[in-house]
Write an enzyme that holds these catalytic residues in place. Structure first.
Site, PDB file in Angstrom:
ATOM      1  N   SER A  91       4.632   3.847   9.122  1.00  0.00           N
ATOM      2  CA  SER A  91       4.312   4.984   8.245  1.00  0.00           C
ATOM      3  C   SER A  91       3.279   4.612   7.188  1.00  0.00           C
ATOM      4  O   SER A  91       2.937   3.447   7.019  1.00  0.00           O
ATOM      5  CB  SER A  91       5.580   5.481   7.556  1.00  0.00           C
ATOM      6  OG  SER A  91       5.949   4.581   6.526  1.00  0.00           O
ATOM      7  N   CYS A  92       2.837   5.645   6.459  1.00  0.00           N
ATOM      8  CA  CYS A  92       1.836   5.431   5.408  1.00  0.00           C
ATOM      9  C   CYS A  92       2.461   5.005   4.093  1.00  0.00           C
ATOM     10  O   CYS A  92       1.764   4.838   3.100  1.00  0.00           O
ATOM     11  CB  CYS A  92       1.053   6.718   5.160  1.00  0.00           C
ATOM     12  SG  CYS A  92       0.282   7.342   6.635  1.00  0.00           S
ATOM     13  N   ASP A  93       3.784   4.874   4.058  1.00  0.00           N
ATOM     14  CA  ASP A  93       4.458   4.590   2.798  1.00  0.00           C
ATOM     15  C   ASP A  93       4.367   3.099   2.468  1.00  0.00           C
ATOM     16  O   ASP A  93       4.592   2.247   3.332  1.00  0.00           O
ATOM     17  CB  ASP A  93       5.926   4.995   2.929  1.00  0.00           C
ATOM     18  CG  ASP A  93       6.613   5.074   1.587  1.00  0.00           C
ATOM     19  OD1 ASP A  93       7.027   6.177   1.207  1.00  0.00           O
ATOM     20  OD2 ASP A  93       6.728   4.035   0.915  1.00  0.00           O
ATOM     21  N   SER A  94       4.075   2.813   1.211  1.00  0.00           N
ATOM     22  CA  SER A  94       3.890   1.402   0.852  1.00  0.00           C
ATOM     23  C   SER A  94       5.203   0.619   0.832  1.00  0.00           C
ATOM     24  O   SER A  94       5.213  -0.604   0.841  1.00  0.00           O
ATOM     25  CB  SER A  94       3.195   1.285  -0.497  1.00  0.00           C
ATOM     26  OG  SER A  94       3.963   1.950  -1.464  1.00  0.00           O
ATOM     27  N   ASN A 105       7.307  10.911   8.468  1.00  0.00           N
ATOM     28  CA  ASN A 105       5.888  10.822   8.816  1.00  0.00           C
ATOM     29  C   ASN A 105       5.648  11.196  10.288  1.00  0.00           C
ATOM     30  O   ASN A 105       4.606  10.901  10.857  1.00  0.00           O
ATOM     31  CB  ASN A 105       5.384   9.383   8.571  1.00  0.00           C
ATOM     32  CG  ASN A 105       4.060   9.318   7.804  1.00  0.00           C
ATOM     33  OD1 ASN A 105       3.559   8.240   7.539  1.00  0.00           O
ATOM     34  ND2 ASN A 105       3.497  10.438   7.453  1.00  0.00           N
TER      35      ASN A 105
END
Ligand SMILES: *Cc1c(COP(=O)(O)O)cnc(C)c1O
Length: 390
Positions: free
Chosen positions: A341-344, A380
């Site tokens: 996913s794009c989550d840090s 996501n």
């Protein structure tokens, strides 16, 4: 310094490699699949799950085993265990429905979550589940309302040190309050039958069992003095599996616990129970994932895979590290493994030593049978890994 880090890498990768090879060699049915299945996929060895249950029974013949469904609720796993006569520990209507769909008798089902939705208690009682954990007066009130003759057992706190997934603060009461709750339950028309504890999940510290059983005996004795004869000692879950290190095994815990019971319960409880989840399925799963990308960021080598902490590897956030293997030789490099996913926050592990992978290569994550896909959301737009039980 350099030399030391290379050794750490070799030890780590060597361990993952040995674990992978042992795992696969013992499971010829996995040979072809691991290179062919679409990724991400979690492969579960049902014979292995059964073997774990049988081991638990063998080493603790006097203990009734209730598999904690939340560890992995795949219907094939539940069926395999129910075929062997296992009981089940459930917390929700959906878990209960799954178990009931296998024609498991309701006497084989307990619910040890001390704070339950009212509609679940109602439903469970209506299908014949009669045993519920409590650790508050308000829970007793709830149960008395919709399940008037239910049997209740009280959850006491025990230390969770040395457990990688501690649970102790959220649930449980001290021994004195526990007795008050049992008496209150009796006053409300419920039947107080026993007590429960949980030493913490992935518990590699035998001392937790020691304190838990000692404290249980104390409550048992106090209850007797107040005219409440307890029957059931439920010893919860907590049996660990190996991750990046060897762990205690079922038989280690079993022999230690049996010794403690002899000492602290010279008259054995009418019924002994355990609710292992991780210990039954954890090391029977292999997750096959693919490398999606690679990048160098400052000094770090990043590697991105096609699942992540929101899709099935949530326990990575709490410190669980899955042995990770790549079928390649070559010089080992240190990697950070990022999720899809794009989550840090979606970072699965740091300091992972692997030979240089290419995009498209498969990684094998060992000991991924418990608390993985069950946690998975569709964050996501990435679904949890599919599960294949074979
Ligand atoms: C989660 C849970 C278990 C299973 O714990 P493991 O550490 O996976 O063995 C058992 N009992 C209760 C009440 C639980 O919440």
């Amino acid at each position: 310094m350099k030399e030391i880090s290379i050794n750490v890498g070799e030890i780590q990768f060597g361990y993952a490699k040995r674990y992978f090879e042992e795992f696969i060699d013992a499971r010829p049915k996995f040979y072809e699949l691991i290179d062919k299945v679409q990724t991400p996929t979690l492969l579960i060895d049902l014979d292995g799950v059964k073997a774990k249950y049988i081991q638990a029974r063998y080493h603790m013949p006097d203990v009734n085993i209730f598999y904690a469904v939340k560890a992995n609720d795949h219907i094939d796993i539940l069926r395999a265990l129910s075929d062997l006569g296992a009981g089940f520990e459930v917390a929700s209507s959906e878990e209960l429905q799954k178990v009931m769909s296998l024609n498991v008798r309701p006497e084989k089902v307990i619910s040890s979550n001390p704070v339950k939705p009212l509609d679940f208690i109602d439903y469970a009682y209506s299908v014949g589940v009669k045993r519920f954990a409590v650790d508050s007066f308000s829970e007793v009130d709830k149960i008395a309302r919709v399940a008037p003759r239910a049997r209740v057992y009280v959850r006491i706190t025990v230390p969770n040190e040395g457990s990688e997934w501690p649970l102790s603060k959220k649930f449980g009461v001290d021994v004195d309050t526990a007795l008050d709750i049992l008496e209150y339950a009796k006053d409300r028309g419920l039947i107080p039958i026993g007590l429960t504890f949980h030493v913490g999940s992935q518990c590699n510290n035998l001392r937790n069992w020691f304190i838990a059983i000692k404290r249980s005996a104390q409550l048992w004795e106090n209850a007797k003095r107040k005219g409440i004869k307890l029957l059931v000692l439920n010893m919860g879950g907590g049996i660990p599996v190996r991750y990046m290190q060897e762990s205690l095994r079922i038989e280690d815990v079993a022999y230690y616990v049996k010794g403690l019971l002899r000492k602290y319960f010279p008259t054995p409880p009418y019924e002994l129970q355990m609710e292992p989840g991780r210990g039954i399925v954890g090391d029977q799963g292999l997750m096959v994932v693919s490398v999606l990308g690679k990048a160098k960021r400052d000094d770090e080598n990043w590697l991105y895979i096609d699942t992540g902490v929101f899709n099935g590897l949530a326990e990575a956030l709490g410190g669980i590290r899955y042995p990770t293997y790549l079928k390649k030789e070559g010089e080992l490099k240190e990697w950070v493994i990022g999720g899809v996913s794009c989550d840090s926050m979606d970072v699965i592990a740091k300091n992972v030593f692997l030979p240089e992978p290419e995009v498209g290569d498969r990684l094998f994550l060992l000991s991924t049978g418990a608390y993985t896909t069950v946690y998975g959301a569709n964050f996501n737009g990435f679904p949890p890994p599919r599960v294949i039980c074979l």
